[in-house]
Motif scaffolding. Structure first.
Motif, PDB file in Angstrom:
ATOM      1  N   VAL A 264     -53.529  -3.075  82.630  1.00  0.00           N
ATOM      2  CA  VAL A 264     -53.521  -1.859  83.067  1.00  0.00           C
ATOM      3  C   VAL A 264     -52.246  -1.048  82.809  1.00  0.00           C
ATOM      4  O   VAL A 264     -52.203   0.212  82.561  1.00  0.00           O
ATOM      5  CB  VAL A 264     -53.520  -2.074  84.700  1.00  0.00           C
ATOM      6  CG1 VAL A 264     -53.277  -0.622  85.521  1.00  0.00           C
ATOM      7  CG2 VAL A 264     -54.720  -2.635  85.020  1.00  0.00           C
ATOM      8  N   ALA A 265     -51.043  -1.649  82.822  1.00  0.00           N
ATOM      9  CA  ALA A 265     -49.812  -1.093  82.467  1.00  0.00           C
ATOM     10  C   ALA A 265     -49.872  -0.359  81.227  1.00  0.00           C
ATOM     11  O   ALA A 265     -49.154   0.722  81.030  1.00  0.00           O
ATOM     12  CB  ALA A 265     -48.487  -1.859  82.511  1.00  0.00           C
ATOM     13  N   GLU A 266     -50.359  -0.953  80.239  1.00  0.00           N
ATOM     14  CA  GLU A 266     -50.783  -0.553  78.756  1.00  0.00           C
ATOM     15  C   GLU A 266     -51.720   0.790  78.963  1.00  0.00           C
ATOM     16  O   GLU A 266     -51.227   1.866  77.977  1.00  0.00           O
ATOM     17  CB  GLU A 266     -51.116  -1.666  77.893  1.00  0.00           C
ATOM     18  CG  GLU A 266     -50.136  -2.539  77.656  1.00  0.00           C
ATOM     19  CD  GLU A 266     -50.543  -3.726  76.636  1.00  0.00           C
ATOM     20  OE1 GLU A 266     -50.065  -3.954  75.720  1.00  0.00           O
ATOM     21  OE2 GLU A 266     -51.847  -4.435  76.951  1.00  0.00           O
ATOM     22  N   PHE A 267     -52.834   0.807  79.547  1.00  0.00           N
ATOM     23  CA  PHE A 267     -53.443   2.032  79.769  1.00  0.00           C
ATOM     24  C   PHE A 267     -52.679   3.419  80.344  1.00  0.00           C
ATOM     25  O   PHE A 267     -52.857   4.222  80.154  1.00  0.00           O
ATOM     26  CB  PHE A 267     -54.601   1.753  80.816  1.00  0.00           C
ATOM     27  CG  PHE A 267     -55.957   0.978  79.724  1.00  0.00           C
ATOM     28  CD1 PHE A 267     -56.497   1.838  78.792  1.00  0.00           C
ATOM     29  CD2 PHE A 267     -56.044  -0.229  79.951  1.00  0.00           C
ATOM     30  CE1 PHE A 267     -57.343   1.321  78.209  1.00  0.00           C
ATOM     31  CE2 PHE A 267     -57.169  -0.786  79.306  1.00  0.00           C
ATOM     32  CZ  PHE A 267     -58.028  -0.014  78.496  1.00  0.00           C
ATOM     33  N   VAL A 268     -51.716   2.649  81.373  1.00  0.00           N
ATOM     34  CA  VAL A 268     -50.829   3.776  81.998  1.00  0.00           C
ATOM     35  C   VAL A 268     -50.148   4.332  81.025  1.00  0.00           C
ATOM     36  O   VAL A 268     -49.469   5.553  80.931  1.00  0.00           O
ATOM     37  CB  VAL A 268     -50.008   3.249  83.170  1.00  0.00           C
ATOM     38  CG1 VAL A 268     -49.015   4.022  83.700  1.00  0.00           C
ATOM     39  CG2 VAL A 268     -50.856   2.818  84.427  1.00  0.00           C
ATOM     40  N   ARG A 269     -49.315   3.542  80.053  1.00  0.00           N
ATOM     41  CA  ARG A 269     -48.366   4.225  79.047  1.00  0.00           C
ATOM     42  C   ARG A 269     -49.305   5.031  78.179  1.00  0.00           C
ATOM     43  O   ARG A 269     -48.746   5.971  77.931  1.00  0.00           O
ATOM     44  CB  ARG A 269     -47.787   2.862  78.163  1.00  0.00           C
ATOM     45  CG  ARG A 269     -46.917   2.138  78.968  1.00  0.00           C
ATOM     46  CD  ARG A 269     -45.644   1.758  77.862  1.00  0.00           C
ATOM     47  NE  ARG A 269     -46.287   0.788  76.783  1.00  0.00           N
ATOM     48  CZ  ARG A 269     -46.696  -0.379  76.668  1.00  0.00           C
ATOM     49  NH1 ARG A 269     -46.314  -1.251  77.534  1.00  0.00           N
ATOM     50  NH2 ARG A 269     -47.066  -1.101  75.455  1.00  0.00           N
ATOM     51  N   LEU A 270     -50.426   4.514  77.902  1.00  0.00           N
ATOM     52  CA  LEU A 270     -51.168   5.717  77.157  1.00  0.00           C
ATOM     53  C   LEU A 270     -51.735   7.039  77.588  1.00  0.00           C
ATOM     54  O   LEU A 270     -51.449   8.118  77.038  1.00  0.00           O
ATOM     55  CB  LEU A 270     -52.581   4.952  76.503  1.00  0.00           C
ATOM     56  CG  LEU A 270     -52.359   3.820  75.476  1.00  0.00           C
ATOM     57  CD1 LEU A 270     -53.687   2.795  75.243  1.00  0.00           C
ATOM     58  CD2 LEU A 270     -52.424   4.473  74.052  1.00  0.00           C
ATOM     59  N   ALA A 271     -51.868   6.747  78.849  1.00  0.00           N
ATOM     60  CA  ALA A 271     -52.237   8.055  79.690  1.00  0.00           C
ATOM     61  C   ALA A 271     -51.099   8.996  79.703  1.00  0.00           C
ATOM     62  O   ALA A 271     -50.959  10.165  79.590  1.00  0.00           O
ATOM     63  CB  ALA A 271     -52.729   7.648  81.108  1.00  0.00           C
ATOM     64  N   ASN A 272     -49.543   8.212  79.807  1.00  0.00           N
ATOM     65  CA  ASN A 272     -48.529   9.048  79.899  1.00  0.00           C
ATOM     66  C   ASN A 272     -48.501   9.784  78.517  1.00  0.00           C
ATOM     67  O   ASN A 272     -47.585  10.764  78.668  1.00  0.00           O
ATOM     68  CB  ASN A 272     -47.216   8.188  80.514  1.00  0.00           C
ATOM     69  CG  ASN A 272     -47.330   8.066  81.913  1.00  0.00           C
ATOM     70  OD1 ASN A 272     -47.723   9.060  82.791  1.00  0.00           O
ATOM     71  ND2 ASN A 272     -47.067   6.759  82.505  1.00  0.00           N
ATOM     72  N   CYS A 273     -48.344   8.936  77.583  1.00  0.00           N
ATOM     73  CA  CYS A 273     -48.121   9.637  76.061  1.00  0.00           C
ATOM     74  C   CYS A 273     -49.206  10.612  75.891  1.00  0.00           C
ATOM     75  O   CYS A 273     -48.770  11.445  75.239  1.00  0.00           O
ATOM     76  CB  CYS A 273     -48.325   8.281  75.190  1.00  0.00           C
ATOM     77  SG  CYS A 273     -46.735   7.279  75.296  1.00  0.00           S
ATOM     78  N   LEU A 274     -50.404  10.526  76.302  1.00  0.00           N
ATOM     79  CA  LEU A 274     -51.280  11.510  75.984  1.00  0.00           C
ATOM     80  C   LEU A 274     -51.039  12.681  76.630  1.00  0.00           C
ATOM     81  O   LEU A 274     -51.182  13.923  76.046  1.00  0.00           O
ATOM     82  CB  LEU A 274     -52.812  10.846  76.661  1.00  0.00           C
ATOM     83  CG  LEU A 274     -54.005  11.965  76.389  1.00  0.00           C
ATOM     84  CD1 LEU A 274     -54.350  11.906  75.153  1.00  0.00           C
ATOM     85  CD2 LEU A 274     -55.256  11.483  77.140  1.00  0.00           C
TER      86      LEU A 274
END
Length: 274
Positions: A264-274
């Protein structure tokens, strides 16, 4: 089955008010009052609590919630045929049952209850997942509910609590894992319902996290939809329209990985980078 109050058995209630379950409304009525009481106990503590119930039908779970000590139950029922049966329960528990004739998909919980509520429901199968997504993706967090005790088809329950690298892990598991703690409390066999569904059901208990990892909700929904829309492909391909390898490099994630392997934390990182 043991009595929880002095109201008639649910089969008599259904016969008296002509409440044949409608497939179009996703209705499978739970008539065993021992089971409805077990669901109500999973939502404890109920003393002093305001509870929202979606799709009460003839009122088996409604009765259990009131008998278990809920201070106030707000029952949201779309099927107007069920209203007289619910009104009989309201008469038995004066001032404790509010009946709302409406579609739960269109209800604003904060406006309805005026404060945090518990949501306890045997959700109609045809709208259960969408209702949960609505409750998980409210813009303001913490939400207008303090906890959820909900019944779903077993497959949906497994998707809610799924961990990475498992078959059931997907968008629903990421959104639930981002903002909540969820667990399956117990299963309910098909024969407990009228009519019996073709699948086993499960009661899921969900509690909101006070401080989920910061992420833009729209970004997280976009990322998970794209990643799991092509879950068998490498992320560099499934996320190509969102930046592909460049986005993944920015988030520090191997572009050759697949969606179901990400925490989940990796999806969060992707969302923040997007």
């Amino acid at each position: 089955m043991s009595a929880i109050d002095d109201l008639p058995p649910l089969r008599e209630v259904m016969a008296a008010f002509g409440l044949d379950p409608k497939k179009a409304l996703g209705q499978n009525f739970l008539l065993d009052l021992n089971l409805t009481a077990k669901i109500a106990r999973q939502a404890a503590p109920l003393e002093g609590a305001t509870v929202v119930e979606v799709g009460p039908g003839p009122g088996g779970l409604t009765r259990a919630l009131l008998a278990t000590g809920a201070a106030r139950v707000i029952a949201i029922e779309k099927d107007r045929r069920c209203l007289p049966a619910l009104e009989a329960i309201a008469a038995r528990y004066p001032g404790r049952l509010d009946i709302v004739s409406a579609d739960a998909l269109a209800i604003d919980l904060r406006a309805l209850a005026g404060g945090p509520v518990k949501i306890v429901a045997n959700l109609p199968y045809n709208v259960g997942t969408q209702l949960l997504l609505n409750w998980l993706t409210v813009p303001d967090w913490p939400p207008g509910w303090s906890d959820l005790t909900l019944m779903f088809q077993r497959e949906v329950a497994e998707r809610i609590v799924a961990a990475p690298a498992t078959d059931h892990y997907g968008r629903l598991g990421v959104l639930a894992g981002w903002r909540t703690r969820a667990r399956i409390a117990f299963d309910v066999p098909p024969q407990a319902f009228t009519p019996p569904p073709k699948v086993t059901s499960s009661v899921v208990r969900i509690e909101p996290l006070a401080e989920p990892l910061p992420a833009p909700l729209a970004g997280l929904e976009t990322i998970t939809a794209a990643a799991f829309g092509q879950r068998r492909k490498m992320l560099r391909q499934s996320l190509k329209a969102l930046g592909g390898a460049t986005l993944l490099e920015k988030a520090g994630i191997d572009p050759q990985r697949r969606a179901e392997t990400l925490e989940v934390a990796e999806f969060v990182r992707l969302a923040n980078c997007l």
